[in-house]
Design an enzyme around this catalytic site. Structure first.
Site, short mmCIF file in Angstrom:
data_model
loop_
_atom_site.label_atom_id
_atom_site.label_comp_id
_atom_site.label_asym_id
_atom_site.label_seq_id
_atom_site.Cartn_x
_atom_site.Cartn_y
_atom_site.Cartn_z
N LYS A 76 0.86 -1.19 0.00
CA LYS A 76 0.00 0.00 0.00
C LYS A 76 0.89 1.24 0.00
CE LYS A 76 -4.04 1.73 2.63
NZ LYS A 76 -4.90 1.48 3.81
N SER A 151 -9.77 1.63 2.83
CA SER A 151 -8.87 2.37 1.96
C SER A 151 -7.82 1.50 1.27
CB SER A 151 -8.13 3.45 2.76
OG SER A 151 -7.33 2.85 3.76
N SER A 175 -10.14 -0.59 6.99
CA SER A 175 -9.50 -0.49 5.68
C SER A 175 -8.83 -1.75 5.15
CB SER A 175 -8.48 0.65 5.69
OG SER A 175 -9.15 1.86 5.52
N1 GLN Z 1 -13.35 4.55 6.27
C1 GLN Z 1 -12.73 4.76 7.52
C2 GLN Z 1 -12.21 6.17 7.65
O1 GLN Z 1 -12.18 6.90 6.71
C3 GLN Z 1 -11.67 3.75 7.79
C4 GLN Z 1 -10.44 3.96 7.02
C5 GLN Z 1 -9.28 3.14 7.48
O2 GLN Z 1 -9.44 2.11 8.13
N2 GLN Z 1 -8.09 3.61 7.19
O3 GLN Z 1 -11.83 6.56 8.71
#
Ligand code: GLN
Length: 487
Positions: A76, A151, A175
């Protein structure tokens, strides 16, 4: 089977027996990337020369006793990689080349892994669909009109499309698990502190975790073995012993108590998802587990608590992107203008929304009403999990309330996007580990292609071993993990 389709375990076995080389697997991955990435768009940066060099080194060393040696992965793009561009999918870091690597990446390197490249994400990991990437959205390999989740959407899409054998992702509120669920893969969110966060660009430091997205449960255990453990560079990693996570997978689950929290089957959950999860839980019972109804009544406060806390932390973490020290600079006339313009053009919408929300919830006069209150609720939620884990060995629930949704569907309504984390966010608040694994396929109401559904298993603090074992038992009794998208 083509070499890029292998699991880590299969690749490792074949490498040991010299059935093929690491260079051959690596080349097969790049062929698949060339064939499919125009459509899927997983990768931000390809590191072909580096990958082939690493593969050649692994072949020359010829030591495949370590399971990740010679096995190609995607990383990532929020993990710092020495000498390789690291953007967090943000324009503000578009040309940032870090002078060091994340501890987790160094640990993979010490295992002679092969890095194919850096994959897409929601900018600074803020989002649930990868549409918040500052560069381009990634598509779901099962249905290109749908999101891969986020994400870690690039990580999940790359694994699902067999562009790599596994990927690293991060999970702050879902995510890893949500994209794994949307793409029919295994995604492991570790206990907070189990894997060093050093060198991973922060979203919310007291929530961020690092883990693998893989094709099988055993593969997830193998990656965890390599990256887990205390790190002097991350003071939130306690010296808890690292067991061999792959050792006890085959032990059965007879008599194990699995709790089903009723608050995870509420209005808003897709009927097909609910049905699929319930069938999966029945399968766990068939395998000998004892299913127990439990209640986590504070779950209804989790999303509000989560977003107040993570956005507060994000607003502080993102202050460092000032257009001076690294990344994009607007090169304005004076310092103040340079700060303003760099951040205005460098950050995307969701990141700006986060900074504004977090600055508000931390500001004098609102701090007590929002941040402090949410911090207290966080403690209550943690205690609620501790209490329930006195009664059960793990919990079973859906990973996400829906299957992968359509691109664009939730972009106009941030609240709808936030609700995608309804079953994952609470787990990050509690800080406990959880895994998502494929447990069936169903037809979304608005679609013609069956999409994967993910079962979430939630464990006690530092007890990744139990959820991996339950997951492995379930996986071995079903065939869902063998299905592949038609590309
Ligand atoms: N969708 C969640 C957020 O925007 C989780 C994102 C994540 O786990 N990095 O906070």
């Amino acid at each position: 089977m083509r070499l890029n389709e292998l699991t880590i375990k299969q690749a490792g076995d074949g490498l040991k027996k010299k059935e093929f080389s690491s260079v051959e697997i690596t080349k097969a991955c790049f062929e698949q990337i060339e064939k499919t990435d125009d459509k899927i768009k997983s990768f931000i940066t390809l590191t072909k020369d580096l990958a082939l060099k690493q593969a050649k080194e692994a072949d020359q060393a010829g030591d495949f006793s370590r399971p990740l040696a010679g096995v190609p992965a995607a990383i990532k793009d929020c993990f710092c990689t020495k000498g390789v561009k690291t953007t967090a999918a943000s324009k503000i870091l578009e040309n940032y080349v870090p002078p060091f690597s994340a501890t987790s990446v160094e640990k993979l390197e010490a295992n002679n892994y092969v890095m194919l490249g850096k994959v897409n994400l929601d900018e600074f990991t803020m989002g649930s669909s990868t549409e918040n990437s500052g560069f381009f959205p990634t598509k779901n390999p099962w249905d290109l009109s749908r999101v891969p989740g986020g994400s870690s959407g690039g990580s999940a899409a790359a694994v699902a499309a067999d562009q790599c054998l596994y990927a690293l992702g991060t999970d702050t509120g879902g995510s890893i698990r949500e994209p794994a669920s949307f793409c029919g893969l295994v995604g492991l969110k570790v206990t907070y502190g189990r894997v060093s966060r050093f060198g991973v660009l922060s979203y919310a430091s007291s929530f961020d975790t690092i883990g693998p997205i893989t094709k099988t449960v055993e593969d997830a255990a193998l990656v965890l073995n390599a990256i887990a453990g205390a790190d002097p560079k991350d003071s939130t990693t306690p010296p808890v012993a690292v067991p061999d996570y792959a050792a006890d997978l085959k032990k059965d689950i007879k008599g194990l108590k699995i709790g089903v929290p009723k608050e995870f089957f509420v209005a808003g959950i897709d009927k097909e998802v609910e049905k699929t999860i319930k069938t999966a839980i029945a399968k766990l019972a068939e395998l000998g587990a004892k299913i127990v109804d439990v209640s986590l009544p504070l779950t209804k406060y989790a999303i509000a608590t989560y977003y107040i806390l993570v956005k507060s932390e994000a607003s502080a973490n993102l202050a460092r992107y000032d257009g001076v020290r690294f990344g994009f600079s607007a090169r304005a006339e004076n310092l103040l203008e340079n700060y303003l313009q760099s951040r205005q053009t460098g950050f995307g919408q969701e990141v700006k929304r986060s900074i504004m929300m977090g600055t508000y919830t931390l500001s004098a006069g609102y701090y007590d009403a929002y941040y402090l209150k949410a911090a207290k609720v966080r403690t209550l939620i943690k205690q609620e999990y501790e209490k329930v884990f006195k009664k059960v060995d793990c919990l079973a629930a859906p990973a996400a309330p829906t299957m992968a949704f359509k691109l664009g569907e939730k972009m106009e309504d941030p609240l709808q996007m936030y609700l995608a984390d309804i079953f994952t966010g609470p787990i990050n608040i509690a800080g406990v580990p959880a895994i998502s694994l494929p447990c069936g396929f169903a037809l979304p109401q608005d679609g013609q292609i069956e999409m994967p559904v993910g079962l979430q298993l939630i464990g006690k603090h530092f007890d990744e071993a139990t959820i991996l074992r339950v997951a492995h038992n379930y996986e071995q009794a079903t065939d869902w993990h063998k299905r592949k998208p038609i590309l």
